[in-house]
Design a protein around this motif. Structure first.
Motif, PDB file in Angstrom:
ATOM      1  N   ALA A 237       0.826  -1.213   0.000  1.00 53.84           N
ATOM      2  CA  ALA A 237       0.000   0.000   0.000  1.00 53.84           C
ATOM      3  C   ALA A 237       0.854   1.254   0.000  1.00 53.84           C
ATOM      4  CB  ALA A 237      -0.935  -0.004   1.202  1.00 53.84           C
ATOM      5  N   MET A 238       2.071   1.175   0.522  1.00 55.79           N
ATOM      6  CA  MET A 238       2.931   2.351   0.607  1.00 55.79           C
ATOM      7  C   MET A 238       3.565   2.688  -0.728  1.00 55.79           C
ATOM      8  SD  MET A 238       4.582   2.136   4.410  1.00 55.79           S
ATOM      9  CE  MET A 238       4.436   3.917   4.624  1.00 55.79           C
ATOM     10  N   ALA A 239       3.510   1.770  -1.678  1.00 51.42           N
ATOM     11  CA  ALA A 239       4.015   2.042  -3.019  1.00 51.42           C
ATOM     12  C   ALA A 239       2.930   2.654  -3.912  1.00 51.42           C
ATOM     13  CB  ALA A 239       4.534   0.751  -3.658  1.00 51.42           C
ATOM     14  N   GLN A 240       1.708   2.636  -3.443  1.00 49.35           N
ATOM     15  CA  GLN A 240       0.578   3.055  -4.263  1.00 49.35           C
ATOM     16  C   GLN A 240       0.085   4.462  -3.976  1.00 49.35           C
ATOM     17  OE1 GLN A 240      -2.190  -0.044  -3.283  1.00 49.35           O
ATOM     18  NE2 GLN A 240      -0.891  -1.667  -4.129  1.00 49.35           N
ATOM     19  N   ARG A 241       0.443   4.987  -2.823  1.00 43.45           N
ATOM     20  CA  ARG A 241      -0.038   6.324  -2.442  1.00 43.45           C
ATOM     21  C   ARG A 241       0.880   6.928  -1.390  1.00 43.45           C
ATOM     22  NH1 ARG A 241      -3.832   5.123   2.115  1.00 43.45           N
ATOM     23  NH2 ARG A 241      -3.917   2.838   2.294  1.00 43.45           N
ATOM     24  N   LYS A 242       0.692   8.201  -1.129  1.00 45.72           N
ATOM     25  CA  LYS A 242       1.468   8.876  -0.093  1.00 45.72           C
ATOM     26  C   LYS A 242       0.883   8.494   1.261  1.00 45.72           C
ATOM     27  CE  LYS A 242       2.946  12.780  -2.961  1.00 45.72           C
ATOM     28  NZ  LYS A 242       2.797  14.223  -3.255  1.00 45.72           N
ATOM     29  N   LEU A 243       1.500   7.516   1.872  1.00 45.03           N
ATOM     30  CA  LEU A 243       0.995   6.946   3.110  1.00 45.03           C
ATOM     31  C   LEU A 243       2.083   6.992   4.180  1.00 45.03           C
ATOM     32  CD1 LEU A 243      -1.054   5.273   4.799  1.00 45.03           C
ATOM     33  CD2 LEU A 243      -0.130   3.221   3.679  1.00 45.03           C
TER      34      LEU A 243
END
Length: 473
Positions: free
Chosen positions: A88-94
């Protein structure tokens, strides 16, 4: 009656301690009884609690959850960037933070400061003002580490390019993660975000992480429960004291580092960084405990606590039988020792995911193994021993992998049962550091705190409703 009043007065006092004191002053033989009504005196919650005590569905579920916890075998297997370990951290600014969910507007100073530092570290903004505006405007997603099988001390911040320890439970193949420990002084986990902090984070990503990844590859795997067990016998409780555990880790890591043919200057910097920080093992201890507790999660109807965590405002718990649901209450104050020049008014509320160690039966639950810890958190060695004994009253069983020399090598109490906490009003004890309420000041003390009772009362009511629904289905 006349005969009664002519006899020595012997009284059992229930309630205010001052009543006992008055009787003792006039020569009475008084036995103080510490008692509180179950479920904080909430009648409806008490009825829910009564329905759950010795309930066959709950008892069976607890045995399953507890056995999964005991059977977990957390092993260090890799070092990865967060975006690789957590897709999930590769998909959005998280950005992940410690404790239960909380909005930016309600966060405490150290967590806000750490999030600003993480935004700058990632290059999403170039000034503190711009980074803070991004967080304020919701341009960065902020979620708990626990939602992604991760944990972090104090502010708990994990951003996409930070290196993570990767722990795998060899029993079920599930992985858990934590960031690296930065050391002492001005560090991100206390909300510091100046150039010194950012430069250290960049060095950790660019030089420390590749070295540790190579060393772990050379080792193959490193079992963590045996190492933690040995550290308990050497004076650690593997939460606020990790001196022995860090030394044991160095004995395993350094030969592997030497075998990796790293440039001598890089090797020197890596070794110097690790050996300068007695808490370097803390993040591995937390991740091992997270791995063990994740193994016990999601057993329907279980009252076993699988998460205790704090975000600097609220304390939150999760129960195995209630999945991802959080039960929160304002964090209790920390009673302890402050560094010179600081006091209660300077302190942030209890903060961090490190209470996962107590959830797994070490940390405060294993204080008897670490008499030296009382010099740091306050109290006496007898207090430490008594705390470990008291926790036996609120747990499902004991973990034979972790034993306490001071208690004749008795196993640590483990598997917090929310029913017993609500019924007996004995609160899980937690060793913790104390952070300054302002971002970046850092640690200003250490002490002991407890989980708030209302979390457990609320969780019991929700579990009773789930059990009733399950019976009628």
């Amino acid at each position: 009656m006349n005969t009664l009043f002519n006899q020595p007065l012997k009284v059992v006092n229930v309630g205010l301690q001052s009543f006992a004191g008055n009787l003792q002053q006039v020569g009475g033989d008084v036995t103080p009884l510490s008692w509180q009504p179950p479920a904080a005196g909430d009648v409806q919650a008490g009825l829910y609690l009564a329905a759950l005590l010795r309930h066959p569905l709950v008892e069976q579920a607890n045995q399953i959850a507890f056995e999964r916890y005991l059977s977990a075998q957390p092993v260090l297997v890799d070092v990865m960037e967060a975006r690789e370990a957590i897709p999930a951290m590769a998909q959005r600014k998280l950005i992940l933070h410690s404790g239960p969910p909380i909005s930016w507007a309600n966060m405490c100073g150290p967590v806000k400061g750490a999030i600003v530092g993480a935004i700058l570290f990632e290059g999403w903004a170039t000034t503190h003002e711009a980074a803070e505006l991004m967080a304020h405007n919701g341009e960065v997603d902020l979620e708990p580490c626990h939602h992604y099988h991760a944990v972090g001390p104090m502010a708990g911040i994990i951003s996409p390019s930070m290196p993570l320890w990767v722990i795998e439970n060899k029993t079920n193949g599930q992985r858990a993660f934590s960031n690296f420990n930065e050391g002492l002084g001005k560090v991100l986990r206390f909300g510091a975000n100046n150039d010194e902090v950012l430069q250290r984070l960049h060095w950790m990503r660019e030089e420390l992480a590749p070295a540790l990844k190579a060393a772990v590859g050379e080792l193959g795997e490193l079992e963590l429960k045996p190492l933690m067990s040995q550290a308990l016998h050497m004076g650690d409780e593997v939460h606020n004291r990790n001196a022995a555990a860090t030394g044991l880790l160095c004995k395993r890591l350094f030969p592997a580092l030497l075998a990796c043919n790293l440039p001598p200057d890089q090797l020197q910097r890596v070794v110097a960084f690790i050996t300068s920080n007695d808490h370097f093992f803390l993040n591995l201890s937390m991740t091992a405990c997270k791995s063990m507790m994740d193994a016990a999660a999601n057993v329907p109807f279980s009252s076993m606590v699988t998460v205790m965590a704090r975000n600097g405002v609220n304390f939150g718990i999760r129960l195995s039988g209630l999945g991802d649901q959080w039960f929160q209450a304002p964090a209790n104050p920390v009673e302890g020792l402050f560094f010179p020049g600081y006091g209660v008014d300077d302190a942030a509320a209890d903060l961090g995911d490190s209470a996962i160690t107590e959830t797994a039966g070490v940390g405060g639950f294993a204080m008897a193994s670490s008499p030296a810890i009382v010099k740091f958190v306050g109290g006496t060695p007898d207090d430490a021993t008594n705390n470990s004994r008291r926790m036996q009253a609120i747990t499902i069983g004991a973990n034979q992998a972790f034993t306490l020399p001071a208690l004749n090598f008795a196993a640590t109490a483990a598997g917090i049962d929310a029913r017993k906490v609500a019924d007996r009003s004995i609160l899980p004890i937690i060793n913790t550091g104390i952070a300054h309420k302002q971002a970046g000041v850092g640690q200003i003390g250490a002490g002991i705190t407890t989980a708030p009772l209302s979390c457990f009362v609320d969780a019991i009511q929700a579990l009773a409703q789930a059990v009733a629904a399950g019976e009628s289905a």
